[in-house]
Design a protein around this motif. Structure first.
Motif, mmCIF file in Angstrom:
data_model
loop_
_atom_site.group_PDB
_atom_site.id
_atom_site.type_symbol
_atom_site.label_atom_id
_atom_site.label_comp_id
_atom_site.label_asym_id
_atom_site.label_seq_id
_atom_site.Cartn_x
_atom_site.Cartn_y
_atom_site.Cartn_z
ATOM 1 N N ILE A 154 0.857 -1.181 0.000
ATOM 2 C CA ILE A 154 0.000 0.000 0.000
ATOM 3 C C ILE A 154 0.897 1.236 0.000
ATOM 4 O O ILE A 154 2.043 1.187 0.437
ATOM 5 C CB ILE A 154 -0.966 0.036 1.204
ATOM 6 N N VAL A 155 0.354 2.329 -0.506
ATOM 7 C CA VAL A 155 1.096 3.580 -0.558
ATOM 8 C C VAL A 155 0.602 4.454 0.594
ATOM 9 O O VAL A 155 -0.605 4.669 0.747
ATOM 10 C CB VAL A 155 0.896 4.289 -1.909
ATOM 11 N N VAL A 156 1.551 4.917 1.420
ATOM 12 C CA VAL A 156 1.199 5.695 2.607
ATOM 13 C C VAL A 156 2.031 6.976 2.663
ATOM 14 O O VAL A 156 3.087 7.082 2.046
ATOM 15 C CB VAL A 156 1.429 4.888 3.907
ATOM 16 N N ALA A 157 1.522 7.911 3.432
ATOM 17 C CA ALA A 157 2.267 9.125 3.776
ATOM 18 C C ALA A 157 2.275 9.198 5.297
ATOM 19 O O ALA A 157 1.214 9.175 5.936
ATOM 20 C CB ALA A 157 1.612 10.358 3.179
ATOM 21 N N PRO A 158 3.449 9.269 5.912
ATOM 22 C CA PRO A 158 3.529 9.289 7.379
ATOM 23 C C PRO A 158 3.016 10.596 7.967
ATOM 24 O O PRO A 158 2.942 11.612 7.282
ATOM 25 C CB PRO A 158 5.023 9.109 7.659
ATOM 26 N N LEU A 159 2.669 10.531 9.245
ATOM 27 C CA LEU A 159 2.253 11.710 9.985
ATOM 28 C C LEU A 159 3.337 12.106 10.967
ATOM 29 O O LEU A 159 4.054 11.249 11.479
ATOM 30 C CB LEU A 159 0.975 11.433 10.778
ATOM 31 N N THR A 160 3.434 13.389 11.218
ATOM 32 C CA THR A 160 4.307 13.910 12.252
ATOM 33 C C THR A 160 3.506 14.898 13.078
ATOM 34 O O THR A 160 2.567 15.519 12.567
ATOM 35 C CB THR A 160 5.576 14.578 11.664
ATOM 36 N N ASN A 161 3.851 15.023 14.336
ATOM 37 C CA ASN A 161 3.120 15.992 15.158
ATOM 38 C C ASN A 161 3.912 17.287 15.317
ATOM 39 O O ASN A 161 3.446 18.211 15.964
ATOM 40 C CB ASN A 161 2.732 15.410 16.523
ATOM 41 N N SER A 162 5.088 17.351 14.713
ATOM 42 C CA SER A 162 5.855 18.594 14.760
ATOM 43 C C SER A 162 6.270 18.974 13.346
ATOM 44 O O SER A 162 7.023 18.254 12.697
ATOM 45 C CB SER A 162 7.087 18.430 15.653
ATOM 46 N N SER A 163 5.729 20.067 12.867
ATOM 47 C CA SER A 163 6.042 20.513 11.519
ATOM 48 C C SER A 163 5.748 21.992 11.412
ATOM 49 O O SER A 163 5.076 22.577 12.267
ATOM 50 C CB SER A 163 5.221 19.751 10.480
ATOM 51 N N LYS A 164 6.236 22.561 10.363
ATOM 52 C CA LYS A 164 5.877 23.910 9.970
ATOM 53 C C LYS A 164 4.955 23.772 8.768
ATOM 54 O O LYS A 164 4.915 22.720 8.134
ATOM 55 C CB LYS A 164 7.134 24.704 9.621
ATOM 56 N N PRO A 165 4.241 24.808 8.440
ATOM 57 C CA PRO A 165 3.297 24.687 7.312
ATOM 58 C C PRO A 165 3.985 24.686 5.943
ATOM 59 O O PRO A 165 3.888 25.618 5.178
ATOM 60 C CB PRO A 165 2.383 25.891 7.497
ATOM 61 N N TYR A 166 4.704 23.607 5.644
ATOM 62 C CA TYR A 166 5.321 23.442 4.332
ATOM 63 C C TYR A 166 4.234 23.188 3.295
ATOM 64 O O TYR A 166 3.187 22.614 3.610
ATOM 65 C CB TYR A 166 6.293 22.267 4.335
ATOM 66 N N PRO A 167 4.479 23.541 2.034
ATOM 67 C CA PRO A 167 3.462 23.323 1.002
ATOM 68 C C PRO A 167 3.183 21.850 0.716
ATOM 69 O O PRO A 167 2.173 21.529 0.106
ATOM 70 C CB PRO A 167 4.037 24.021 -0.239
ATOM 71 N N THR A 168 4.063 20.943 1.157
ATOM 72 C CA THR A 168 3.858 19.510 0.913
ATOM 73 C C THR A 168 3.298 18.790 2.134
ATOM 74 O O THR A 168 3.361 17.570 2.216
ATOM 75 C CB THR A 168 5.190 18.847 0.507
ATOM 76 N N ARG A 169 2.738 19.545 3.072
ATOM 77 C CA ARG A 169 2.190 18.947 4.297
ATOM 78 C C ARG A 169 0.755 19.407 4.501
ATOM 79 O O ARG A 169 0.417 20.553 4.238
ATOM 80 C CB ARG A 169 3.045 19.331 5.493
ATOM 81 N N VAL A 170 -0.076 18.493 4.952
ATOM 82 C CA VAL A 170 -1.493 18.777 5.190
ATOM 83 C C VAL A 170 -1.774 18.593 6.666
ATOM 84 O O VAL A 170 -1.533 17.512 7.223
ATOM 85 C CB VAL A 170 -2.396 17.854 4.344
#
Length: 100
Positions: A35-51
């Motif tokens: 399966i194709v997945v995208a991991p989650l993180t709880n620490s990020s800045k609002p990068y254009p490639t993050r939702v």
């Protein structure tokens, strides 16, 4: 959403066992062992490639710049689903990043 054991990793890849958003379509998931997945993180800045997602049990950022194909044996457990608006935001970022 699923919890996936992403180890072993190399370099700057997201590590550990963590929640991931399943981004491969259900039609594919029925028949393939991966399966194709995208991991989650709880620490990020609002990068254009993050939702950003904000659910009762899951808050954080879907990291669409770290998409991976994983074998089903890496899945530890199933979680809930993305909301319709979260899923639409994921699709939009994928289109902007990888297609357009």
């Amino acid at each position: 959403m699923v919890v996936v054991n992403l180890d072993p990793t190399v370099g700057c890849e997201i590590k550990k066992t963590r929640p991931c958003a399943v981004i491969s379509p259900n039609e594919m998931n029925k028949y393939l062992q991966t399966i194709v997945v995208a991991p989650l993180t709880n620490s990020s800045k609002p990068y254009p490639t993050r939702v950003e997602i904000n659910q009762k049990k899951i808050k954080g950022w879907i990291v669409l710049d770290q998409i991976r194909t994983v074998d089903r044996t890496r899945i530890v457990k199933k979680l809930g689903s993305l909301t319709s608006s979260e899923f639409q935001a994921v699709k939009k970022v994928i289109m902007e990043t990888y297609v357009d």
